[in-house]
Design a protein around this motif. Structure first.
Motif, mmCIF file in Angstrom:
data_model
loop_
_atom_site.group_PDB
_atom_site.id
_atom_site.type_symbol
_atom_site.label_atom_id
_atom_site.label_comp_id
_atom_site.label_asym_id
_atom_site.label_seq_id
_atom_site.Cartn_x
_atom_site.Cartn_y
_atom_site.Cartn_z
ATOM 1 N N SER A 114 0.829 -1.204 0.000
ATOM 2 C CA SER A 114 0.000 0.000 0.000
ATOM 3 C C SER A 114 0.863 1.253 0.000
ATOM 4 O O SER A 114 0.410 2.325 0.399
ATOM 5 C CB SER A 114 -0.915 0.014 1.229
ATOM 6 O OG SER A 114 -0.148 0.082 2.426
ATOM 7 N N VAL A 115 2.105 1.127 -0.469
ATOM 8 C CA VAL A 115 3.010 2.264 -0.509
ATOM 9 C C VAL A 115 2.380 3.406 -1.315
ATOM 10 O O VAL A 115 1.839 3.187 -2.404
ATOM 11 C CB VAL A 115 4.366 1.875 -1.134
ATOM 12 C CG1 VAL A 115 5.224 3.108 -1.393
ATOM 13 C CG2 VAL A 115 5.106 0.900 -0.239
ATOM 14 N N GLN A 141 8.915 -0.627 5.891
ATOM 15 C CA GLN A 141 7.767 -0.886 6.769
ATOM 16 C C GLN A 141 8.272 -1.223 8.156
ATOM 17 O O GLN A 141 9.260 -1.948 8.308
ATOM 18 C CB GLN A 141 6.957 -2.070 6.227
ATOM 19 C CG GLN A 141 5.788 -2.477 7.108
ATOM 20 C CD GLN A 141 5.374 -3.916 6.861
ATOM 21 O OE1 GLN A 141 6.186 -4.829 6.944
ATOM 22 N NE2 GLN A 141 4.113 -4.125 6.552
ATOM 23 N N ARG A 142 7.612 -0.676 9.172
ATOM 24 C CA ARG A 142 7.957 -1.079 10.534
ATOM 25 C C ARG A 142 7.613 -2.545 10.719
ATOM 26 O O ARG A 142 6.536 -3.000 10.340
ATOM 27 C CB ARG A 142 7.180 -0.249 11.561
ATOM 28 C CG ARG A 142 7.781 1.101 11.861
ATOM 29 C CD ARG A 142 7.190 1.679 13.138
ATOM 30 N NE ARG A 142 7.569 0.913 14.309
ATOM 31 C CZ ARG A 142 8.632 1.188 15.064
ATOM 32 N NH1 ARG A 142 9.399 2.204 14.760
ATOM 33 N NH2 ARG A 142 8.919 0.464 16.119
ATOM 34 N N ARG A 192 12.117 8.234 13.858
ATOM 35 C CA ARG A 192 11.411 8.374 15.126
ATOM 36 C C ARG A 192 10.023 7.739 15.075
ATOM 37 O O ARG A 192 9.431 7.476 16.108
ATOM 38 C CB ARG A 192 11.299 9.850 15.516
ATOM 39 C CG ARG A 192 12.645 10.502 15.769
ATOM 40 C CD ARG A 192 12.467 11.960 16.132
ATOM 41 N NE ARG A 192 13.767 12.609 16.316
ATOM 42 C CZ ARG A 192 14.434 12.631 17.444
ATOM 43 N NH1 ARG A 192 13.945 12.028 18.514
ATOM 44 N NH2 ARG A 192 15.593 13.235 17.549
ATOM 45 N N SER A 193 9.483 7.554 13.913
ATOM 46 C CA SER A 193 8.165 6.927 13.776
ATOM 47 C C SER A 193 8.019 6.465 12.340
ATOM 48 O O SER A 193 8.823 6.833 11.479
ATOM 49 C CB SER A 193 7.045 7.927 14.110
ATOM 50 O OG SER A 193 6.853 8.815 13.022
ATOM 51 N N PRO A 194 7.013 5.647 12.032
ATOM 52 C CA PRO A 194 6.847 5.192 10.656
ATOM 53 C C PRO A 194 6.582 6.312 9.662
ATOM 54 O O PRO A 194 6.606 6.087 8.465
ATOM 55 C CB PRO A 194 5.643 4.249 10.744
ATOM 56 C CG PRO A 194 5.622 3.795 12.147
ATOM 57 C CD PRO A 194 6.078 4.998 12.933
ATOM 58 N N VAL A 197 2.571 0.913 6.317
ATOM 59 C CA VAL A 197 2.399 0.269 5.011
ATOM 60 C C VAL A 197 1.950 -1.168 5.184
ATOM 61 O O VAL A 197 2.498 -1.909 6.000
ATOM 62 C CB VAL A 197 3.735 0.300 4.224
ATOM 63 C CG1 VAL A 197 3.648 -0.555 2.976
ATOM 64 C CG2 VAL A 197 4.104 1.724 3.849
ATOM 65 N N ASP A 198 0.960 -1.562 4.405
ATOM 66 C CA ASP A 198 0.643 -2.981 4.260
ATOM 67 C C ASP A 198 1.580 -3.552 3.213
ATOM 68 O O ASP A 198 1.820 -2.928 2.167
ATOM 69 C CB ASP A 198 -0.806 -3.171 3.791
ATOM 70 C CG ASP A 198 -1.806 -3.028 4.918
ATOM 71 O OD1 ASP A 198 -1.404 -3.194 6.076
ATOM 72 O OD2 ASP A 198 -2.978 -2.748 4.634
ATOM 73 N N PHE A 199 2.098 -4.726 3.476
ATOM 74 C CA PHE A 199 3.080 -5.320 2.580
ATOM 75 C C PHE A 199 2.944 -6.828 2.654
ATOM 76 O O PHE A 199 3.094 -7.416 3.724
ATOM 77 C CB PHE A 199 4.490 -4.877 3.004
ATOM 78 C CG PHE A 199 5.611 -5.725 2.464
ATOM 79 C CD1 PHE A 199 5.792 -5.890 1.104
ATOM 80 C CD2 PHE A 199 6.497 -6.352 3.327
ATOM 81 C CE1 PHE A 199 6.827 -6.666 0.617
ATOM 82 C CE2 PHE A 199 7.536 -7.127 2.858
ATOM 83 C CZ PHE A 199 7.699 -7.279 1.490
ATOM 84 N N HIS A 200 2.623 -7.448 1.534
ATOM 85 C CA HIS A 200 2.424 -8.894 1.521
ATOM 86 C C HIS A 200 3.143 -9.497 0.320
ATOM 87 O O HIS A 200 2.981 -9.023 -0.804
ATOM 88 C CB HIS A 200 0.929 -9.233 1.449
ATOM 89 C CG HIS A 200 0.123 -8.600 2.542
ATOM 90 N ND1 HIS A 200 0.277 -8.940 3.870
ATOM 91 C CD2 HIS A 200 -0.808 -7.615 2.506
ATOM 92 C CE1 HIS A 200 -0.546 -8.204 4.610
ATOM 93 N NE2 HIS A 200 -1.209 -7.389 3.810
ATOM 94 N N ASP A 201 3.964 -10.505 0.582
ATOM 95 C CA ASP A 201 4.587 -11.229 -0.517
ATOM 96 C C ASP A 201 4.105 -12.672 -0.498
ATOM 97 O O ASP A 201 3.610 -13.165 0.517
ATOM 98 C CB ASP A 201 6.113 -11.155 -0.423
ATOM 99 C CG ASP A 201 6.665 -12.059 0.671
ATOM 100 O OD1 ASP A 201 6.780 -13.267 0.428
ATOM 101 O OD2 ASP A 201 6.982 -11.545 1.760
#
Length: 256
Positions: free
Chosen positions: A111-112, A133-134, A156-158, A220-224
């Motif tokens: 979702s970048v 992504q955190r 300091r944060s995402p 960010v949502d991130f799926h592989d």
């Protein structure tokens, strides 16, 4: 102008027990090929210069693109397995008029916010900017410190980013999403036709030479789908990601 390259040349050995000889990028997510989801995201974001870099399964990928609902997509076939860095260099072996090159892995959906990534890259005049992504977004453990040193800057944060040292370190609270933004001449560290890894032979080489490499971090949502387990999880998670993006886009349009 920003050119886009989707790297789809991998063998997908770990996933072959689930999808057989099908290229990973064509693996169905609830009946929809993963590549279709990626291309739809890119086209909705306004990108028009899109290349799909193929290797293994070239004929299947080409047939799918040419017979599908996507037009104007270029296809580049590597002459031999070149790795993620070599394949990228091969796509742009004749150079490009694009100001920047956005690179995606063909086995992931994220979702970048591509345009925010591009803005960040331009502000800091980076050579390469990596979307990160955190790890705790994926329910993975992170160090207890809330402030993580990344070279002379700090994350300091995402929603704040800084120079990258090594996000592949398991102790690092951020991980790469596989979405990178390159200034074209960054690819010159790889000889045309050479086999090269994007991380090891491009990013680490640039980093060692003191190049301006940056991270862009956000929620960010991130799926592989690289393993059977991740592929099974993706059957629910990727459609949910797409649905959230659609809902957010509808909301933005209504507020305009």
């Amino acid at each position: 102008m920003v050119a886009v390259c989707v790297l789809c040349g991998g063998f997908g050995t770990r996933l072959s027990s689930v999808i057989g000889t099908l290229p990973k990028c064509l693996a169905p997510i609830r009946g929809v090929p993963l590549l279709d989801i990626q291309l739809s995201q890119l086209i909705k974001a306004g990108f028009t210069d899109i290349t799909v870099a193929t290797g293994y399964g070239h004929d299947q990928v080409t047939t799918h693109i040419r017979s599908g609902r996507f037009s104007g997509i270029r296809i580049s076939r590597e002459p031999k397995p070149l790795g993620t860095g070599g394949a990228l260099r091969w796509v742009y072996r004749m150079g490009t008029s694009a100001e920047l090159i956005l690179v995606l892995n063909g086995d992931t959906v994220t979702s970048v916010d591509y345009h925010a990534l591009i803005t960040w890259h331009r502000i800091w005049q980076a050579l390469v900017t990596m979307a990160v992504q955190r790890r705790d977004v994926m329910d993975e453990p992170v160090p207890s410190s809330e402030e993580v040193s990344v070279a002379e800057h700090k994350i300091r944060s995402p929603t704040h980013s800084g120079r990258v040292v090594n996000t592949s370190d398991p102790g690092h609270p951020y991980r790469r999403t596989g979405v990178d933004l390159f200034s074209p001449h960054a690819l010159d560290v790889v000889e045309i036709g050479d086999t090269a890894d994007r991380e090891r032979d491009i990013l680490q080489a640039l980093r060692a030479g003191g190049a301006s490499l940056w991270a862009y971090g956000e929620h960010v949502d991130f799926h592989d789908i690289g393993t059977p387990e991740r592929y099974r999880d993706a059957q629910d998670r990727i459609p949910q990601l797409v649905e959230r993006q659609t809902t957010q886009e509808v909301g933005r349009r209504r507020s305009q």
